[in-house]
Design a protein around this motif. Sequence first.
Motif, PDB file in Angstrom:
ATOM      1  N   ALA A  31       1.157   3.769  -3.407  1.00 40.56           N
ATOM      2  CA  ALA A  31       0.478   5.052  -3.228  1.00 40.56           C
ATOM      3  C   ALA A  31       1.131   6.115  -4.112  1.00 40.56           C
ATOM      4  O   ALA A  31       2.338   6.074  -4.362  1.00 40.56           O
ATOM      5  N   TRP A  58      -4.934   6.987   6.209  1.00 35.51           N
ATOM      6  CA  TRP A  58      -5.228   6.864   4.783  1.00 35.51           C
ATOM      7  C   TRP A  58      -4.863   5.480   4.273  1.00 35.51           C
ATOM      8  O   TRP A  58      -5.571   4.908   3.450  1.00 35.51           O
ATOM      9  N   ALA A  99       0.837  -1.205   0.000  1.00 33.92           N
ATOM     10  CA  ALA A  99       0.000   0.000   0.000  1.00 33.92           C
ATOM     11  C   ALA A  99       0.869   1.251   0.000  1.00 33.92           C
ATOM     12  O   ALA A  99       0.561   2.234  -0.685  1.00 33.92           O
ATOM     13  N   ASP A 139      -7.468   2.849   2.556  1.00 36.77           N
ATOM     14  CA  ASP A 139      -7.229   2.238   1.246  1.00 36.77           C
ATOM     15  C   ASP A 139      -7.215   0.710   1.314  1.00 36.77           C
ATOM     16  O   ASP A 139      -7.585   0.045   0.352  1.00 36.77           O
TER      17      ASP A 139
END
Length: 156
Positions: free
Chosen positions: A54, A62, A50, A66
């Motif tokens: 990003a 955040w 992640a 996600d």
Amino acid sequence: MTTTGRSPAGDALTDLILTLFRANNLVLTWGDRLVAPFGLTSARWQILGAIALADRPQPVAWLARDLGSNRQNVQRIVNDLHKEGLVVFEPNPHHRRAQLVVLTARGQQAYEAALNAYNPTADAVGAEFSLDDIRTAQRLLTTLREKLQGEADGPD
């Protein structure tokens, strides 16, 4: 206790969800074995991914959003990754307390090593299915996720 009956669609969805639970457990175990040589678990690998994928550095909240996970679990894993030198925290110009999480060179190497182990395995397992079946399953699961996310968010 009296239970209400389900429709055929409700029964089929229940069977799908039970299969997803079992498959999820197997995928996590498989992933843990796959990335263990790199000092990772499936959960740590998922968070490194992640961060790596990003568009820009993000705070833990955040990343959790996600991933569809809760912030506390992601924070705990990010803290572990930080202790191991795989991520660092950088100041967030938009929020004093919500620092940004950034991969270190060592974190990037661990993530890439995991991907290099995963890719041939994914190719081999994926070859067992038709591309249309994989894409249909992905669309169905995406729609289910979106529906459940809407339920979790509550009424507008």
